[in-house]
Design an enzyme around this catalytic site. Sequence first.
Site, mmCIF file in Angstrom:
data_model
loop_
_atom_site.group_PDB
_atom_site.id
_atom_site.type_symbol
_atom_site.label_atom_id
_atom_site.label_comp_id
_atom_site.label_asym_id
_atom_site.label_seq_id
_atom_site.Cartn_x
_atom_site.Cartn_y
_atom_site.Cartn_z
ATOM 1 C CG HIS A 183 -5.699 -2.172 0.207
ATOM 2 N ND1 HIS A 183 -4.781 -2.129 -0.823
ATOM 3 C CD2 HIS A 183 -5.206 -1.348 1.180
ATOM 4 C CE1 HIS A 183 -3.787 -1.306 -0.498
ATOM 5 N NE2 HIS A 183 -4.032 -0.825 0.710
ATOM 6 C CG ASP A 184 -6.702 -4.515 5.492
ATOM 7 O OD1 ASP A 184 -5.831 -3.681 5.188
ATOM 8 O OD2 ASP A 184 -7.509 -4.354 6.425
ATOM 9 C CG ASP A 217 -6.347 -3.868 -3.332
ATOM 10 O OD1 ASP A 217 -7.136 -2.935 -3.093
ATOM 11 O OD2 ASP A 217 -5.119 -3.769 -3.165
ATOM 12 N NE ARG A 222 -8.258 2.044 10.875
ATOM 13 C CZ ARG A 222 -7.108 1.589 10.401
ATOM 14 N NH1 ARG A 222 -6.450 2.293 9.499
ATOM 15 N NH2 ARG A 222 -6.593 0.459 10.798
ATOM 16 C CB SER A 240 -0.942 -0.044 1.212
ATOM 17 O OG SER A 240 -1.952 0.919 1.089
#
Lengths: 538, 538
Positions: free
Chosen positions: B498-499, B465, B368, B298
């Site tokens: 994405h994680d 992602d 967040r 990232s």
Amino acid sequence: MEPEDRGRVCTLLHAGGTTRVPTLQSVLRSRHAPLRDTATTAPRWQSFTQPLIRQRVANRPPCRNWSSISTAFGSGLCGDWFPFAVHSFEVRQSLQEVARSHTLTTAAPNDVRRASEKALEVSSVTAAAAANTTAPAPHASAAAPESCGLVKPQNVILFGAEDPLQLESGKTFGPVHVNYETYGTLSPAKDNAIFICHALTGDAHVAGRRTAEDRKPGWWDGFVGPGKGIDTNKYFVICANVLGGCQGTTGPNSIDPQTGKQYGPHFPFITIADIVRVHKSLVEYLGITKLLAVVGGSLGGMQVLEWAARYPDSLGGAVVLASGAKLNAQGIAFNAVGRRAIYTDPAFCEGNYYDHAEKPRFGLALARMIAHITYLSEQSIELKFGRRLQDRESLAYDVKQETEFQIESYLHYQGKRFVERFDANSYIWLTRAMDYFNLDASYGSLENALGRSSARFLVVSYDTDWLFPTSQSLEIVRSLISARQHVTSAELSSPHGHDAFLIDSELPMLEGLVVPFLARVQEGMRDAAVATDGAVSQ
Amino acid sequence: MEPEDRGRVCTLLHAGGTTRVPTLQSVLRSRHAPLRDTATTAPRWQSFTQPLIRQRVANRPPCRNWSSISTAFGSGLCGDWFPFAVHSFEVRQSLQEVARSHTLTTAAPNDVRRASEKALEVSSVTAAAAANTTAPAPHASAAAPESCGLVKPQNVILFGAEDPLQLESGKTFGPVHVNYETYGTLSPAKDNAIFICHALTGDAHVAGRRTAEDRKPGWWDGFVGPGKGIDTNKYFVICANVLGGCQGTTGPNSIDPQTGKQYGPHFPFITIADIVRVHKSLVEYLGITKLLAVVGGSLGGMQVLEWAARYPDSLGGAVVLASGAKLNAQGIAFNAVGRRAIYTDPAFCEGNYYDHAEKPRFGLALARMIAHITYLSEQSIELKFGRRLQDRESLAYDVKQETEFQIESYLHYQGKRFVERFDANSYIWLTRAMDYFNLDASYGSLENALGRSSARFLVVSYDTDWLFPTSQSLEIVRSLISARQHVTSAELSSPHGHDAFLIDSELPMLEGLVVPFLARVQEGMRDAAVATDGAVSQ
């Protein structure tokens, strides 16, 4: 042939539980000769238009012949659609023609369906045969469309003290002021009425202008009007602001007759079913027993589905655009952060802000900015804005520059404009109604929910819509097929994501599907009426 | 064979400008016999692992033989990768084996590349040949991995008054306190050091525990440690908190020595290049001239790319995970709404909140929550939460129930936890640095940026992602190929969006790529060192 007449089409073939994998050639041949089904399972054909390999082929030059298409696209099974066999090809012909033939290939006459629920026997009609039908010429070949002109908002009070609205939560509520507009003329037989369900932040003002000075027409002016997708020369169109909204129909910002003040946080919890109950009541008030069709996108599409489930014989056609039978978890998540933006705005005051000078405008604007990202596609944002700067030629290297990139400036503008026209409480109430919508849970199963309706269905999704992805439309289509319902479905190719059904440039594609679909629905309803009249006169 | 050993692999074949469309059979054969290239253009082979048709085939049972695979998947050209020919198949063999062979098939020896820039002539090594190489056995077959144990945070002050940091904005800044951790032992030749660049809200604490009482280990403990993906028995690993962060390295919440107060809004604007300048300075401080590799996901991946561009000969390998050479407009949009949530929190006070009891915790938590949605995939949210309710069995019909669905409760929890460990100003500064990153613009072109480096590249993306979609990794890969660089790239299949590169269950796949890649890089560096020593001794 004009560029907009070209479309990429994929035919989805479903053979009654048996997977058939025809060759590309056989699919292509079937477009020029009647489909002959030799399978013993008496398959029912469903068609599905979509662009194949989507954007990946967007920049490729058009294929010059079928052979090159075959080489380029090949074939594949999509697990998502299993047990459907998918074949794709680029069609260099009028999309309207394709849509017309599709609508007809999926048309299983009501009486056949009802007479023989178990042994489903449906004749397939091909494009060649479709050319001889009574389906109307698509608008594209007609004269330039006109506007609805000046339209007048109308109001009615429903659900008075003696007959309050029974809410899904178990509570009762009333009275309900309903703000609505109509376009076109109701036929003497009252069989040409189409109800349009607006999306989350829409209103009753679909088309035309309310005053001669109005800068902008209604939100779907490109699709509703004389000679347009929903042709007001033929159909009587109704649209009402939803219950819980803030554009004239009773919502949190309306005066509670019991207190003389706005309802605010005391407005009752509402659901999609409650919204539809109010719409149905309005339609009855207008003296219409059966609608020709109910049409809606996004939250409007949810209303269409609920309508078909709740009042199964009250509509001839159901047009569901960019929607789903329930909101997925990601959708709930985006709604949650949007509402959170409002809740944490100190001016929100737990919903009691109507008397205050300062409204929760920062929170509401932020909620809209977040949601707006989900209405666009990655592709459309990239094309429209990319990394271009706003009012600058080079980077500022300053965090105080909050709208340095064009996309930032655009989102701020969207947020600011939204605050001018929308109420924060309405946003909370309506997004929560959206979260709660779950046709499956409400009726035991989707088949139960949609299987009782006598309506034909048109289910349309857009390939770049990630808020209501095509998989959600396919869930509806699968259930309709399983419940042996009439369904035509299409995934249209557009860079515009969820908002595509509202974008003028994308309307000709939608028109190509909706115009013949409505014509077919009307034909079916008139046939049924003649049959009923005949039975009565005997 | 264990389930995790299975992978779906797609081989991307690039034939020096000429598109080759080999049959599936020929691709399969190539896995069992050396690739023979008979083309006159002396093609260079690049490989690309990916799950084909992604989730669509996820629920299909594994194919039992190649014949059924061929039927099921067929072949197709993807416009995105044009002029690459793509062939896909499901591989029922160890992913580690595949990765090892891939790394080797893409290995063009440095000296060959340098000696013959114009007439590129690269021999292809196949899986069969790869089995005889010195690539280490993957960790999966070794003993259970251990932890790094107790680790001690370290600090150094760099960029003192006489040698301040030259920022990309043109300003100078210093001193910079750098908080970092190291794991493993630096070899006497100082040739085994790997620098890990953390992502947006990470820190220097990669692995192990800081105290015996720590409930949780470092953020990549599953991947960094003895016998793990980045093996601390072999490599000396360094990670530093980024400039502008809030975990020990100088950032907006640090004391400005000139005022004795926190910098707050007066902290200078920083970019990814500035962050990398600080990291490079730390590596020099540690006496290391050339890193074995720089690794990051990232925002960390952006740092890796910047490192390779800025210090082209200072690293042997560059591992870029779930990243891109620039943030796309959708990414800028999500960062913008996150920052907006902070800006509109009244407690933010334009960044001057350090002395206040009330911090902008609502705004930071909301930022967040928004960002967290983008780190997950639609699929993972659906699997993990779906529409399940939190602490209830039935719907409440009450808008005050803000965390009625599990996904809502989860996001609130993520927001709350984040506020406990992160600083709102840091979030603003670092997301802006992310927005600004644009390797293309900074160096004229991606080829210019990455073409000068002597590093080998490993570029990995994840199929679900959508924040850094595979198309962004492919942009990097294409540029590297165009610049005739060594690149191995892979799109891994994971439901975690994405994680995924941070999720323990997904690490074995990544390990299967990184372990042989690092071994190959080390081998290349040692060969080069021997050659240099030889030259010197002559």
